[in-house]
Design a protein around this motif. Structure first.
Motif, PDB file in Angstrom:
ATOM      1  N   ARG A 131      -8.426  52.819  59.555  1.00  0.00           N
ATOM      2  CA  ARG A 131      -9.426  52.749  60.634  1.00  0.00           C
ATOM      3  C   ARG A 131      -9.120  53.763  61.728  1.00  0.00           C
ATOM      4  NH1 ARG A 131     -12.749  48.128  60.768  1.00  0.00           N
ATOM      5  NH2 ARG A 131     -13.683  49.252  62.517  1.00  0.00           N
ATOM      6  N   LEU A 132      -7.832  53.907  62.057  1.00  0.00           N
ATOM      7  CA  LEU A 132      -7.440  54.843  63.105  1.00  0.00           C
ATOM      8  C   LEU A 132      -7.810  56.276  62.728  1.00  0.00           C
ATOM      9  CD1 LEU A 132      -5.905  55.363  65.786  1.00  0.00           C
ATOM     10  CD2 LEU A 132      -3.818  55.573  64.429  1.00  0.00           C
ATOM     11  N   PHE A 133      -7.620  56.628  61.451  1.00  0.00           N
ATOM     12  CA  PHE A 133      -7.924  57.987  61.006  1.00  0.00           C
ATOM     13  C   PHE A 133      -9.348  58.117  60.462  1.00  0.00           C
ATOM     14  CE2 PHE A 133      -3.418  58.261  61.469  1.00  0.00           C
ATOM     15  CZ  PHE A 133      -3.141  59.604  61.676  1.00  0.00           C
ATOM     16  N   LYS A 134     -10.179  57.097  60.746  1.00  0.00           N
ATOM     17  CA  LYS A 134     -11.618  57.145  60.456  1.00  0.00           C
ATOM     18  C   LYS A 134     -11.934  57.329  58.972  1.00  0.00           C
ATOM     19  CE  LYS A 134     -13.036  58.641  64.975  1.00  0.00           C
ATOM     20  NZ  LYS A 134     -12.437  59.277  65.966  1.00  0.00           N
ATOM     21  N   MET A 135     -11.141  56.715  58.114  1.00  0.00           N
ATOM     22  CA  MET A 135     -11.524  56.672  56.698  1.00  0.00           C
ATOM     23  C   MET A 135     -12.657  55.665  56.531  1.00  0.00           C
ATOM     24  SD  MET A 135      -7.899  56.730  54.699  1.00  0.00           S
ATOM     25  CE  MET A 135      -6.528  57.636  55.398  1.00  0.00           C
ATOM     26  N   GLN A 136     -13.496  55.914  55.547  1.00  0.00           N
ATOM     27  CA  GLN A 136     -14.685  55.098  55.404  1.00  0.00           C
ATOM     28  C   GLN A 136     -14.851  54.602  53.982  1.00  0.00           C
ATOM     29  OE1 GLN A 136     -17.752  57.735  56.778  1.00  0.00           O
ATOM     30  NE2 GLN A 136     -17.236  57.449  58.932  1.00  0.00           N
ATOM     31  N   GLY A 137     -15.423  53.416  53.862  1.00  0.00           N
ATOM     32  CA  GLY A 137     -15.858  52.883  52.584  1.00  0.00           C
ATOM     33  C   GLY A 137     -14.795  52.904  51.504  1.00  0.00           C
ATOM     34  N   ARG A 138     -15.118  53.588  50.418  1.00  0.00           N
ATOM     35  CA  ARG A 138     -14.241  53.605  49.244  1.00  0.00           C
ATOM     36  C   ARG A 138     -12.901  54.258  49.544  1.00  0.00           C
ATOM     37  NH1 ARG A 138     -18.790  55.633  44.848  1.00  0.00           N
ATOM     38  NH2 ARG A 138     -20.201  53.866  45.123  1.00  0.00           N
ATOM     39  N   ASP A 139     -12.901  55.277  50.384  1.00  0.00           N
ATOM     40  CA  ASP A 139     -11.644  55.948  50.717  1.00  0.00           C
ATOM     41  C   ASP A 139     -10.699  54.990  51.434  1.00  0.00           C
ATOM     42  OD1 ASP A 139     -12.422  58.417  49.641  1.00  0.00           O
ATOM     43  OD2 ASP A 139     -13.532  58.901  51.452  1.00  0.00           O
ATOM     44  N   ARG A 140     -11.260  54.173  52.302  1.00  0.00           N
ATOM     45  CA  ARG A 140     -10.430  53.209  53.036  1.00  0.00           C
ATOM     46  C   ARG A 140      -9.828  52.174  52.090  1.00  0.00           C
ATOM     47  NH1 ARG A 140     -13.700  49.941  57.247  1.00  0.00           N
ATOM     48  NH2 ARG A 140     -13.994  52.022  58.133  1.00  0.00           N
ATOM     49  N   SER A 141     -10.634  51.641  51.171  1.00  0.00           N
ATOM     50  CA  SER A 141     -10.114  50.639  50.241  1.00  0.00           C
ATOM     51  C   SER A 141      -9.092  51.256  49.291  1.00  0.00           C
ATOM     52  CB  SER A 141     -11.263  50.012  49.451  1.00  0.00           C
ATOM     53  OG  SER A 141     -11.895  50.968  48.618  1.00  0.00           O
ATOM     54  N   LEU A 142      -9.319  52.492  48.860  1.00  0.00           N
ATOM     55  CA  LEU A 142      -8.361  53.167  47.976  1.00  0.00           C
ATOM     56  C   LEU A 142      -7.027  53.370  48.681  1.00  0.00           C
ATOM     57  CD1 LEU A 142      -7.662  54.703  45.383  1.00  0.00           C
ATOM     58  CD2 LEU A 142      -8.665  56.749  46.412  1.00  0.00           C
ATOM     59  N   PHE A 143      -7.062  53.844  49.912  1.00  0.00           N
ATOM     60  CA  PHE A 143      -5.845  54.084  50.680  1.00  0.00           C
ATOM     61  C   PHE A 143      -5.104  52.778  50.955  1.00  0.00           C
ATOM     62  CE2 PHE A 143      -3.720  54.519  54.828  1.00  0.00           C
ATOM     63  CZ  PHE A 143      -2.898  55.593  54.570  1.00  0.00           C
ATOM     64  N   THR A 144      -5.849  51.733  51.298  1.00  0.00           N
ATOM     65  CA  THR A 144      -5.232  50.466  51.695  1.00  0.00           C
ATOM     66  C   THR A 144      -4.592  49.751  50.517  1.00  0.00           C
ATOM     67  OG1 THR A 144      -6.824  50.213  53.499  1.00  0.00           O
ATOM     68  CG2 THR A 144      -5.672  48.244  52.771  1.00  0.00           C
ATOM     69  N   LEU A 145      -5.317  49.619  49.425  1.00  0.00           N
ATOM     70  CA  LEU A 145      -4.805  48.870  48.279  1.00  0.00           C
ATOM     71  C   LEU A 145      -3.897  49.711  47.389  1.00  0.00           C
ATOM     72  CD1 LEU A 145      -8.044  46.913  47.309  1.00  0.00           C
ATOM     73  CD2 LEU A 145      -6.032  46.034  48.505  1.00  0.00           C
ATOM     74  N   GLY A 146      -4.095  51.028  47.394  1.00  0.00           N
ATOM     75  CA  GLY A 146      -3.301  51.881  46.515  1.00  0.00           C
ATOM     76  C   GLY A 146      -1.845  51.995  46.909  1.00  0.00           C
ATOM     77  N   LEU A 147      -1.528  51.825  48.198  1.00  0.00           N
ATOM     78  CA  LEU A 147      -0.155  52.023  48.680  1.00  0.00           C
ATOM     79  C   LEU A 147       0.529  50.722  49.084  1.00  0.00           C
ATOM     80  CD1 LEU A 147      -0.799  55.173  50.909  1.00  0.00           C
ATOM     81  CD2 LEU A 147       0.486  55.116  48.778  1.00  0.00           C
ATOM     82  N   ALA A 148      -0.013  49.584  48.636  1.00  0.00           N
ATOM     83  CA  ALA A 148       0.467  48.301  49.137  1.00  0.00           C
ATOM     84  C   ALA A 148       1.714  47.785  48.431  1.00  0.00           C
ATOM     85  CB  ALA A 148      -0.655  47.259  49.030  1.00  0.00           C
ATOM     86  N   GLN A 149       2.226  48.511  47.440  1.00  0.00           N
ATOM     87  CA  GLN A 149       3.388  48.036  46.704  1.00  0.00           C
ATOM     88  C   GLN A 149       4.663  48.694  47.230  1.00  0.00           C
ATOM     89  OE1 GLN A 149       2.597  51.601  46.114  1.00  0.00           O
ATOM     90  NE2 GLN A 149       1.114  50.488  44.893  1.00  0.00           N
ATOM     91  N   ALA A 150       5.807  48.213  46.741  1.00  0.00           N
ATOM     92  CA  ALA A 150       7.074  48.919  46.975  1.00  0.00           C
ATOM     93  C   ALA A 150       7.197  50.009  45.918  1.00  0.00           C
ATOM     94  CB  ALA A 150       8.242  47.948  46.909  1.00  0.00           C
ATOM     95  N   GLY A 151       8.220  50.878  46.057  1.00  0.00           N
ATOM     96  CA  GLY A 151       8.293  52.034  45.182  1.00  0.00           C
ATOM     97  C   GLY A 151       9.591  52.152  44.418  1.00  0.00           C
ATOM     98  N   GLU A 152       9.591  53.117  43.471  1.00  0.00           N
ATOM     99  CA  GLU A 152      10.767  53.307  42.627  1.00  0.00           C
ATOM    100  C   GLU A 152      11.969  53.801  43.417  1.00  0.00           C
ATOM    101  OE1 GLU A 152       7.989  56.639  42.744  1.00  0.00           O
ATOM    102  OE2 GLU A 152       7.773  54.666  41.837  1.00  0.00           O
ATOM    103  N   PHE A 153      11.738  54.510  44.534  1.00  0.00           N
ATOM    104  CA  PHE A 153      12.873  54.934  45.347  1.00  0.00           C
ATOM    105  C   PHE A 153      13.541  53.737  46.028  1.00  0.00           C
ATOM    106  CE2 PHE A 153      10.816  59.195  45.285  1.00  0.00           C
ATOM    107  CZ  PHE A 153      11.884  59.877  44.722  1.00  0.00           C
ATOM    108  N   GLY A 154      12.823  52.599  46.058  1.00  0.00           N
ATOM    109  CA  GLY A 154      13.436  51.373  46.565  1.00  0.00           C
ATOM    110  C   GLY A 154      14.621  50.954  45.719  1.00  0.00           C
ATOM    111  N   PHE A 155      14.536  51.165  44.383  1.00  0.00           N
ATOM    112  CA  PHE A 155      15.675  50.859  43.508  1.00  0.00           C
ATOM    113  C   PHE A 155      16.899  51.686  43.910  1.00  0.00           C
ATOM    114  CE2 PHE A 155      12.096  50.089  40.373  1.00  0.00           C
ATOM    115  CZ  PHE A 155      12.188  48.708  40.445  1.00  0.00           C
ATOM    116  N   VAL A 156      16.642  52.962  44.234  1.00  0.00           N
ATOM    117  CA  VAL A 156      17.740  53.850  44.632  1.00  0.00           C
ATOM    118  C   VAL A 156      18.370  53.365  45.934  1.00  0.00           C
ATOM    119  CG1 VAL A 156      18.345  56.219  45.250  1.00  0.00           C
ATOM    120  CG2 VAL A 156      16.640  55.799  43.460  1.00  0.00           C
TER     121      VAL A 156
END
Length: 632
Positions: A331-356
């Motif tokens: 919202r702060l960077f003014k993403m809209q619609g599908r882009d906002r949902s892609l950004f929000t849900l796509g990065l919601a997990q932890a990552g493989e560098f977490g294992f490291v």
């Protein structure tokens, strides 16, 4: 050897069964790999002590993936992303780190442990997210580019995190961990003897070496290898570049993935870029698949069943917290619609560098072993549900309407309306306006409208298929409507509506292929232009001119083909049946054979007029045209 072959057979068999099933179910290949790992690991218990070594080996797929991504980015493109890298990516890492740290302290964790947890959960899975974005062809969307910028920032952030983690350990534990690291790695022992400024200089020297080698060493090396004309040497050279850079980065304590990404960016404008991509891509795909399998196989359900509600609560809490942070940034960077949902849900997990980071935190005596096992399980489970989050994002995207600016108010009406001002429409508009006629240009791409106005061409923003916008543009008074939108379905809808509204209007439409021609013919277009047709004819004429025909003969044959093909398409449109595959339309096939025979006869007659014995080109009129042959 037998054990290795057995394990390799097992992993490959699980891969070729689970992945095709997952992709056919539209779940994505990543979920298929994870399910394969679950089956051979926790479910069937077919894995053994090789899992740790295999996972470290498979992580090299992430290194290769970032190298390939770097090859797609020239330094100028990377510089153009600086605002998102520093602003969007930096804020995501910082805010998530602070939020997770605060929550961990609220649940009784000491500051050192809480801060380490904040670092770990501020990262997302580069491997899963980029693989899924590429599969779904979302990488070039605004949301995809923003997601990639954040992932790249996170990979860069791993470097200071690895430097900060030892400072969180108690002095005695820190000294013990340092001694163990030096005992296992002589290079680390040497670096440990350097003062702080010496370590910094060594790190900068390693980065500079990667940049200079990319500019001055790789090109002559590739030219030398090319002289052998052996494809396997190209593959060996590409692997040497990636493995060598990863090794160098490891020695100086930097992220191998970041180092190879930097090398890829340096080589992005190299003449050997495509050769490097072709050589690395197969290894990357297999190693990435193996990495996802090891993640699934490494899930420890014994730890989960010991505290199922606690683990589930942590996973849900981490994902929910990251979604909240990401949504706020979108919202702060003014993403809209599908882009906002892609950004929000796509990065919601932890990552493989977490294992490291977890492994490093354990070696530094920051995490006790029981807490580390829980955190590793949380990371793996959050990665496991990522494909499901992408499925949810796809469902939301199909229901979300893009939040676009309001259409422009059209203050003038011209006799020619051009709907669509992409590469195709721009040429049409320039020819018409330079001939002294005025047009009304419509397009739903705001940036394109603004760009055209920069060059003095006035256009109006809005969806040309909307009746109210067409009315404002003067559809009831216009003489010609030119429908040349990039979206073929939108062109068909526009032609259908305009024909019903104005039976007398002359409609010129752009068709994607021959089947689209038939659709537009049914919709009522007067003139239909296949977008690649004229250029294909020109190429064909050049071929004829260079295989023995004179310029005049080649031009005459081009005219004959054009006239007969145009008549044939119009005739075939009468027997084309919407929704029926062409290979099942027997009347269409019979008519095609008949028309092809006529075209062959006309060409043969034209060759006979040359007065020589040159044989005419053979056309197999007994073979029905396939769907591919109908496309231009």
């Amino acid at each position: 050897m037998e054990a290795f072959l057995l394990q390799a057979t097992l992993y490959l068999f699980a891969m070729i069964i689970a992945v095709p099933l997952a992709t056919r179910a539209k779940l994505g290949s990543v979920l298929g790999y994870l399910i394969a790992g679950l089956m051979i690991g926790p479910v069937l218990g077919l894995t053994g002590s090789e899992m740790d070594d295999l996972q470290h080996f498979a992580e090299f797929g992430v290194v290769m993936m970032l190298f390939l991504i770097g090859l797609e980015l020239e330094p100028r493109a990377l510089w153009a992303m600086r605002d998102k890298l520093v602003g969007l990516g930096g804020l995501q890492v910082a805010i998530t780190l602070v939020a997770v740290t605060a929550f961990a302290m609220a649940f009784g964790q000491p500051l050192s442990v809480a801060l380490a947890l904040g670092m770990i959960f501020s990262l997302s899975s580069t491997a899963i997210v980029l693989q899924t974005l590429n599969e779904r062809k979302l990488m070039q969307t605004p949301g995809g580019r923003s997601t990639f910028a954040v992932l790249l920032t996170q990979d860069i952030a791993v470097i200071p995190m690895l430097a900060i983690l030892p400072l969180l350990a108690q002095p005695g534990a820190r000294a013990l961990a340092k001694a163990e690291a030096q005992a296992h790695n002589p290079v680390s022992a040497f670096i440990a003897t350097l003062p702080g400024w010496g370590v910094t200089l060594l790190t900068l020297a390693a980065v500079a070496l990667v940049v200079l080698a990319g500019h001055y060493l790789v090109r002559p090396m590739f030219r030398f290898v090319q002289s052998t004309r052996l494809p396997e040497m190209n593959t060996a050279t590409a692997l040497l570049i990636v493995v060598g850079i990863a090794t160098l980065m490891n020695m100086v304590g930097l992220s191998p993935a970041l180092g190879t990404f930097l090398a890829g960016v340096v080589l992005a404008d190299s003449e050997f870029r495509h050769e490097l991509e072709a050589s690395i891509e197969p290894f990357k795909g297999l190693l990435m698949g193996l990495f996802f399998i090891t993640v699934g196989a490494g899930i420890n359900f014994a730890v989960f069943f010991a505290a199922p509600f606690e683990i589930t609560g942590i996973v849900i809490g981490v994902v929910a917290l990251k979604i909240a942070v990401l949504y706020g940034l979108a919202r702060l960077f003014k993403m809209q619609g599908r882009d906002r949902s892609l950004f929000t849900l796509g990065l919601a997990q932890a990552g493989e560098f977490g294992f490291v980071l977890v492994s490093f935190a354990v070696s530094q005596r920051i995490f006790p072993n029981d807490l580390a096992e829980k955190i590793l399980l949380v990371i793996a489970l959050s990665m496991l549900i990522t494909p499901l989050l992408f499925i949810l994002q796809g469902a939301l995207a199909s229901r979300l309407r893009e939040e676009t600016p309001k259409p422009d108010e059209i203050d003038e009406q011209q006799p020619i309306i051009i709907a669509g001002i992409g590469r195709f429409g721009q040429v049409v508009n320039q020819l018409v306006t330079m001939s002294g006629f005025r047009t009304t240009m419509l397009d739903n791409d705001l940036k394109m409208i603004q760009l055209m106005r920069t060059f003095g061409y006035k256009g109006y923003f809005g969806d040309p298929t909307r009746p109210e916008l067409l009315a404002a543009a003067g559809i009831m008074k216009a003489q010609v409507l030119v429908a040349v939108l990039d979206d073929k379905d939108a062109v068909t809808r526009l032609v259908t509506y305009a024909r019903k509204l104005r039976p007398d209007l002359h409609i010129i439409a752009r068709a994607r292929d021959r089947v689209h021609v038939y659709e537009l013919y049914k919709a009522g277009a007067n003139d239909i232009v296949r977008e690649m047709y004229d250029s294909s004819l020109r190429v064909g004429r050049y071929v004829l001119e260079n295989v023995g025909l004179s310029d005049y003969e080649a031009a005459e044959l081009e005219k004959i083909f054009f006239k007969m093909d145009r008549a044939m398409v119009r005739d075939l449109a009468e027997v084309w049946k919407p929704g029926v595959p062409i290979e099942q339309n027997h009347e269409y096939i019979a008519r095609t054979k008949e028309k092809n025979a006529g075209l062959q006869a006309a060409i043969a007659q034209r060759f006979a007029m040359r007065g020589d014995n040159a044989p005419p080109p053979k056309v197999d009129t007994d073979r029905p045209a396939s769907v591919g042959e109908l496309d231009d």
